[in-house]
Design a protein around this motif. Structure first.
Motif, PDB file in Angstrom:
ATOM      1  N   ARG A 456      58.975  55.374  35.567  1.00  0.00           N
ATOM      2  CA  ARG A 456      59.982  56.005  34.707  1.00  0.00           C
ATOM      3  C   ARG A 456      61.047  55.022  34.256  1.00  0.00           C
ATOM      4  O   ARG A 456      61.537  55.086  33.126  1.00  0.00           O
ATOM      5  N   ALA A 457      61.437  54.101  35.131  1.00  0.00           N
ATOM      6  CA  ALA A 457      62.515  53.156  34.836  1.00  0.00           C
ATOM      7  C   ALA A 457      61.938  51.765  34.572  1.00  0.00           C
ATOM      8  O   ALA A 457      60.968  51.346  35.206  1.00  0.00           O
ATOM      9  N   VAL A 458      62.560  51.066  33.633  1.00  0.00           N
ATOM     10  CA  VAL A 458      62.192  49.691  33.305  1.00  0.00           C
ATOM     11  C   VAL A 458      63.475  48.873  33.265  1.00  0.00           C
ATOM     12  O   VAL A 458      64.425  49.235  32.564  1.00  0.00           O
ATOM     13  N   LEU A 459      63.506  47.777  34.010  1.00  0.00           N
ATOM     14  CA  LEU A 459      64.683  46.925  34.092  1.00  0.00           C
ATOM     15  C   LEU A 459      64.273  45.511  33.674  1.00  0.00           C
ATOM     16  O   LEU A 459      63.488  44.858  34.359  1.00  0.00           O
ATOM     17  N   LEU A 460      64.805  45.047  32.559  1.00  0.00           N
ATOM     18  CA  LEU A 460      64.414  43.766  31.985  1.00  0.00           C
ATOM     19  C   LEU A 460      65.552  42.756  32.086  1.00  0.00           C
ATOM     20  O   LEU A 460      66.716  43.100  31.870  1.00  0.00           O
ATOM     21  N   ASP A 461      65.192  41.530  32.417  1.00  0.00           N
ATOM     22  CA  ASP A 461      66.134  40.408  32.415  1.00  0.00           C
ATOM     23  C   ASP A 461      65.620  39.401  31.397  1.00  0.00           C
ATOM     24  O   ASP A 461      64.599  38.752  31.602  1.00  0.00           O
ATOM     25  N   THR A 462      66.331  39.288  30.280  1.00  0.00           N
ATOM     26  CA  THR A 462      65.876  38.426  29.190  1.00  0.00           C
ATOM     27  C   THR A 462      66.568  37.069  29.201  1.00  0.00           C
ATOM     28  O   THR A 462      66.562  36.357  28.190  1.00  0.00           O
ATOM     29  N   THR A 463      67.167  36.690  30.342  1.00  0.00           N
ATOM     30  CA  THR A 463      67.885  35.410  30.414  1.00  0.00           C
ATOM     31  C   THR A 463      67.030  34.286  30.967  1.00  0.00           C
ATOM     32  O   THR A 463      67.521  33.173  31.138  1.00  0.00           O
ATOM     33  N   ALA A 464      65.770  34.551  31.261  1.00  0.00           N
ATOM     34  CA  ALA A 464      64.918  33.551  31.917  1.00  0.00           C
ATOM     35  C   ALA A 464      64.680  32.346  31.005  1.00  0.00           C
ATOM     36  O   ALA A 464      64.608  32.462  29.778  1.00  0.00           O
ATOM     37  N   ALA A 465      64.561  31.190  31.651  1.00  0.00           N
ATOM     38  CA  ALA A 465      64.246  29.953  30.949  1.00  0.00           C
ATOM     39  C   ALA A 465      63.098  29.265  31.665  1.00  0.00           C
ATOM     40  O   ALA A 465      62.900  29.446  32.879  1.00  0.00           O
ATOM     41  N   GLY A 466      62.322  28.479  30.933  1.00  0.00           N
ATOM     42  CA  GLY A 466      61.220  27.739  31.524  1.00  0.00           C
ATOM     43  C   GLY A 466      61.717  26.519  32.277  1.00  0.00           C
ATOM     44  O   GLY A 466      62.928  26.233  32.323  1.00  0.00           O
ATOM     45  N   ASP A 467      60.781  25.784  32.882  1.00  0.00           N
ATOM     46  CA  ASP A 467      61.156  24.585  33.630  1.00  0.00           C
ATOM     47  C   ASP A 467      61.759  23.511  32.733  1.00  0.00           C
ATOM     48  O   ASP A 467      62.464  22.619  33.213  1.00  0.00           O
ATOM     49  N   LEU A 472      62.981  31.741  27.402  1.00  0.00           N
ATOM     50  CA  LEU A 472      61.685  32.396  27.203  1.00  0.00           C
ATOM     51  C   LEU A 472      61.787  33.568  26.232  1.00  0.00           C
ATOM     52  O   LEU A 472      60.785  33.978  25.647  1.00  0.00           O
ATOM     53  N   TRP A 473      62.992  34.130  26.116  1.00  0.00           N
ATOM     54  CA  TRP A 473      63.207  35.284  25.237  1.00  0.00           C
ATOM     55  C   TRP A 473      64.049  34.860  24.037  1.00  0.00           C
ATOM     56  O   TRP A 473      64.984  34.084  24.162  1.00  0.00           O
ATOM     57  N   GLU A 474      63.724  35.431  22.882  1.00  0.00           N
ATOM     58  CA  GLU A 474      64.579  35.367  21.709  1.00  0.00           C
ATOM     59  C   GLU A 474      65.099  36.772  21.413  1.00  0.00           C
ATOM     60  O   GLU A 474      64.591  37.760  21.936  1.00  0.00           O
ATOM     61  N   ARG A 475      66.121  36.840  20.589  1.00  0.00           N
ATOM     62  CA  ARG A 475      66.681  38.153  20.260  1.00  0.00           C
ATOM     63  C   ARG A 475      65.620  39.068  19.664  1.00  0.00           C
ATOM     64  O   ARG A 475      65.589  40.273  19.942  1.00  0.00           O
ATOM     65  N   GLY A 496      73.434  44.670  28.272  1.00  0.00           N
ATOM     66  CA  GLY A 496      74.540  43.731  28.219  1.00  0.00           C
ATOM     67  C   GLY A 496      74.173  42.419  28.870  1.00  0.00           C
ATOM     68  O   GLY A 496      73.470  42.402  29.890  1.00  0.00           O
ATOM     69  N   ALA A 497      74.628  41.309  28.295  1.00  0.00           N
ATOM     70  CA  ALA A 497      74.423  39.955  28.820  1.00  0.00           C
ATOM     71  C   ALA A 497      72.943  39.659  29.079  1.00  0.00           C
ATOM     72  O   ALA A 497      72.603  38.956  30.026  1.00  0.00           O
ATOM     73  N   GLY A 498      72.065  40.223  28.262  1.00  0.00           N
ATOM     74  CA  GLY A 498      70.642  39.962  28.414  1.00  0.00           C
ATOM     75  C   GLY A 498      69.933  40.868  29.390  1.00  0.00           C
ATOM     76  O   GLY A 498      68.735  40.692  29.636  1.00  0.00           O
ATOM     77  N   ILE A 499      70.614  41.832  29.990  1.00  0.00           N
ATOM     78  CA  ILE A 499      70.023  42.768  30.955  1.00  0.00           C
ATOM     79  C   ILE A 499      69.869  44.114  30.274  1.00  0.00           C
ATOM     80  O   ILE A 499      70.850  44.650  29.694  1.00  0.00           O
ATOM     81  N   ILE A 500      68.689  44.689  30.344  1.00  0.00           N
ATOM     82  CA  ILE A 500      68.396  45.947  29.644  1.00  0.00           C
ATOM     83  C   ILE A 500      67.765  46.918  30.630  1.00  0.00           C
ATOM     84  O   ILE A 500      66.768  46.587  31.292  1.00  0.00           O
ATOM     85  N   LEU A 501      68.319  48.110  30.740  1.00  0.00           N
ATOM     86  CA  LEU A 501      67.764  49.183  31.565  1.00  0.00           C
ATOM     87  C   LEU A 501      67.337  50.317  30.640  1.00  0.00           C
ATOM     88  O   LEU A 501      68.142  50.831  29.849  1.00  0.00           O
ATOM     89  N   LEU A 502      66.084  50.711  30.763  1.00  0.00           N
ATOM     90  CA  LEU A 502      65.543  51.834  29.992  1.00  0.00           C
ATOM     91  C   LEU A 502      64.962  52.856  30.966  1.00  0.00           C
ATOM     92  O   LEU A 502      64.326  52.477  31.950  1.00  0.00           O
TER      93      LEU A 502
END
Length: 507
Positions: A456-467, A472-475, A496-502
Motif C-alpha cells: 500500500r505504501a511506497v517510500l522513494l529516496d531520489t537523492t542517490a548517486a552512483g560511485d 541517479l535520478w533526474e527531476r 520534499g528534499a528528494g523524499i517522496i511518500l505515496l
C-alpha cells in the motif's frame, strides 16, 4: 670536528636514547596494559564511526536486514527478513549473531550491533600482540607497527560502515584460538573454535586450513581435530542448506544474505573458481590486504594457509553476488569476507618478521627501516582506500542535512497513516522502516515504467548517486515515477528534499 663526525655522533646519541626508551618500555607491565589500551582505543574509534554513520541515517542494507530480523524474532517469527529474502541466522548459520538479536528486544538493535562489532574487532589486538611479543619475541616497536597495520586495515572500516557482518565474531575468535593453542589451553581453544564456527558456515574452511597448518607444525592431535570439526561443519551446511550461486537481479539487502552463502555455493561451480579469481577487483582487494604488511605473509606461505579459503572462495563468491546484483552504489567497497583473512595474514607476517630478524639476548631484532616501511605502507593504504580516510572527511559524519530531516518526516508520516503495514522502499531508507513484517526494496535508481508495487505504501529516496558521484535520478524521473503511481490510485502524502511518500487505497 668534520661533518661526518658530527653526523656519527648524532646517530650514536639517537641510538643511545632509543635503547634507553626501549629498556623502559620493554617490561611485563607494558605488555599487560598496552595491548588492552590499544584494543580499547581501536574499539572506541570504530564505535564512534559506526554510531556517526547511523546518526546520519546511513546504516545501509546490512543494518536493515538485521533490524528486521531482530524485530521478527521478538514477535516469535524467527530471525526472518523479507528485505533479505530469508532467515538471517539459519540460512547462513550465523548462530553467534543470535544473542545480539535477542538483546535487541530491549535495546536499540543498531546501537547493540555497533558496540558488538567495534568491541569484537578491537579485541583481536590483544592475542595478536601476545603472539608477536611472547611467541615470536619481537621488539615493542615492531609489534606496534604490526598492530597499526591491523588497526588501519581498510576492511575493518568497510565492515564497520556496513552495520553488522556475521563474520565479525570469528575475527577475535580466530586470533584468540591461535594464542590459546600456543599456550596449550585446550578448553579455551575449543571455546574460541566454537564461536568461530557459529559465526558463519564458511568459517569451517578457515579452521580446516588452520588444522592443516597445525599438523604441519607438529600439533597432529589438535590440528587434526580442528580440521575434522571444520570439515564436518562445512559439509553439514552444504548438505542441509544446499546453497546455490546467487542469480540476479538482487536488491542491495538480498545481496547481504547471498554473501553469507556464496563462498560455499561457488564450490558447485569449479570453473568460476578459476575464472573469477583473477578479475581486477579481486586482485586489487588482495593487494590492499597484503600490501600494508609488505607482502611478508607470502614469505611464509604455509603460515598464510588459513587465509586462503576466505581469499579464494570469499572473493569468488563476492564476484558472483556482484554480477547478480548489477551496478549498485557502494559496490566497489572491499568485501567484508576479507575480515576472515586479516588475522591469519597478520599472524603470518609475525612469523615472517621473526624469521628475517636477527636474534639478540631476549628479542628478535628487525631492521627499523622495515618497520618504518610497514608503517608508511599501512598509512598510505588507509588514506587511499579506507572509507574513514581523511579524504572522506570522517569528522563531519554524524551530521544531518535537509534530506535527512525529510526522511524522518516521511517515516513519521508513514507511521501515522499505515503503522506496521507493508511498504516498498528505496535501499537508503530500508533501515528506517525495517521494523515491519513486510518490507520490499527497490533499486536505488528510477524504477522501470512497468513496475507495480505490491504494498500500500511506497517510500522513494531520489537523492542517490552512483560511485562516480553522478545523481541517479533526474527531476523528470521523479515526475514519471509519481505520475505512474498516481495512475494506479496512489496519492502523494509527503514530498520534499528528494523524499517522496505515496500511499494507495486501503485494502
Amino acid at each position: 670536528m668534520t661533518g661526518g663526525q658530527r653526523r656519527l655522533g648524532l646517530r650514536r646519541r639517537l641510538d643511545a636514547s632509543a635503547l634507553r626508551w626501549r629498556a623502559r618500555l620493554d617490561t611485563p607491565w607494558v605488555d599487560r596494559t598496552l595491548p588492552w589500551l590499544t584494543a580499547g582505543l581501536l574499539s572506541l574509534i570504530l564505535l564512534a564511526i559506526g554510531l556517526a554513520v547511523q546518526r546520519q541515517l546511513d546504516g545501509g542494507p546490512n543494518l536493515a536486514a538485521w533490524t528486521q530480523a531482530a524485530w521478527n524474532l521478538d514477535r516469535g517469527r524467527g530471525s526472518v527478513s523479507s528485505l533479505a529474502g530469508g532467515n538471517m541466522v539459519t540460512d547462513q548459520w550465523a548462530f553467534a549473531s543470535l544473542p545480539l538479536l535477542w538483546i535487541g528486544r530491549w535495546l536499540p538493535i543498531g546501537g547493540v550491533l555497533a558496540v558488538a562489532q567495534a568491541a569484537s574487532l578491537g579485541l583481536a589486538v590483544v592475542p595478536l600482540w601476545r603472539m608477536a611479543r611472547q611467541v615470536a619475541r619481537l621488539r615493542l616497536g615492531v609489534t606496534m607497527g604490526l598492530m597499526l597495520a591491523y588497526g588501519a586495515a581498510p576492511v575493518l572500516y568497510t565492515a564497520n560502515l556496513s552495520g553488522w557482518s556475521a563474520v565479525v565474531p570469528a575475527v577475535p575468535a580466530i586470533a584468540w584460538a591461535a594464542w590459546f593453542g600456543q599456550r596449550r589451553r585446550w578448553v579455551a581453544y575449543g571455546a574460541c573454535v566454537a564461536v568461530a564456527l557459529l559465526s558463519r558456515a564458511d568459517v569451517g574452511l578457515v579452521l580446516v586450513a588452520s588444522g592443516i597448518l597445525a599438523i604441519s607444525s607438529g600439533d597432529r592431535r589438535s590440528g587434526g581435530l580442528t580440521a575434522l570439526v571444520g570439515a564436518v561443519w562445512t559439509a553439514a551446511f552444504l548438505l542441509i542448506v544446499s546453497p546455490v550461486v546467487p542469480r540476479g537481479p538482487l536488491t542491495a539487502t538480498e545481496a547481504v544474505l547471498a554473501r553469507g552463502q556464496a563462498p560455499l555455493a561457488v564450490l558447485r561451480d569449479p570453473l568460476r573458481l578459476v575464472t573469477d579469481l583473477i578479475l581486477q577487483p579481486n586482485v586489487g582487494a588482495l593487494v590492499v590486504l597484503v600490501g600494508p604488511l609488505l607482502f611478508l605473509p607470502l614469505v611464509v606461505p604455509r603460515f598464510a594457509l588459513p587465509a586462503l579459503p576466505p581469499l579464494w572462495l570469499g572473493l569468488v563468491g563476492e564476484e558472483a553476488v556482484r554480477q547478480a546484483q548489477g551496478p549498485t552504489p557502494g559496490a566497489d567497497r572491499l568485501p567484508t569476507v576479507l575480515l576472515l583473512a586479516l588475522v591469519p595474514m597478520v599472524l603470518a607476517a609475525i612469523v615472517a618478521l621473526a624469521r628475517i630478524g636477527q636474534p639478540s639476548v631476549s628479542r628478535i631484532r628487525v631492521d627499523h627501516r622495515v618497520v618504518g616501511a610497514m608503517v608508511l605502507a599501512s598509512a598510505a593504504t588507509f588514506v587511499q582506500v579506507a572509507p574513514a580516510s581523511p579524504f572522506n572527511e570522517p569528522w563531519s559524519w554524524g551530521s544531518q542535512d535537509a534530506a535527512d530531516g525529510a526522511r524522518m518526516e516521511a517515516v513519521e508520516r508513514l507511521d501515522e497513516i499505515d503503522a506496521g503495514g507493508g511498504v516498498t522502499v528505496s535501499p537508503q531508507l530500508a533501515s528506517l522502516v525495517a521494523e515491519r513484517r513486510s518490507v520490499h526494496e527497490i533499486t536505488a535508481g528510477p524504477p522501470r515504467r512497468e513496475w507495480r508495487p505490491q504494498t500500500r505504501a511506497v517510500l522513494l529516496d531520489t537523492t542517490a548517486a552512483g560511485d562516480d558521484g553522478v545523481a541517479l535520478w533526474e527531476r523528470r524521473d521523479e515526475d514519471e515515477a509519481v505520475a505512474g503511481l498516481e495512475a494506479r490510485s496512489y496519492d502523494v502524502e509527503y514530498r520534499g528534499a528528494g523524499i517522496i511518500l505515496l500511499v494507495g487505497p486501503a485494502e
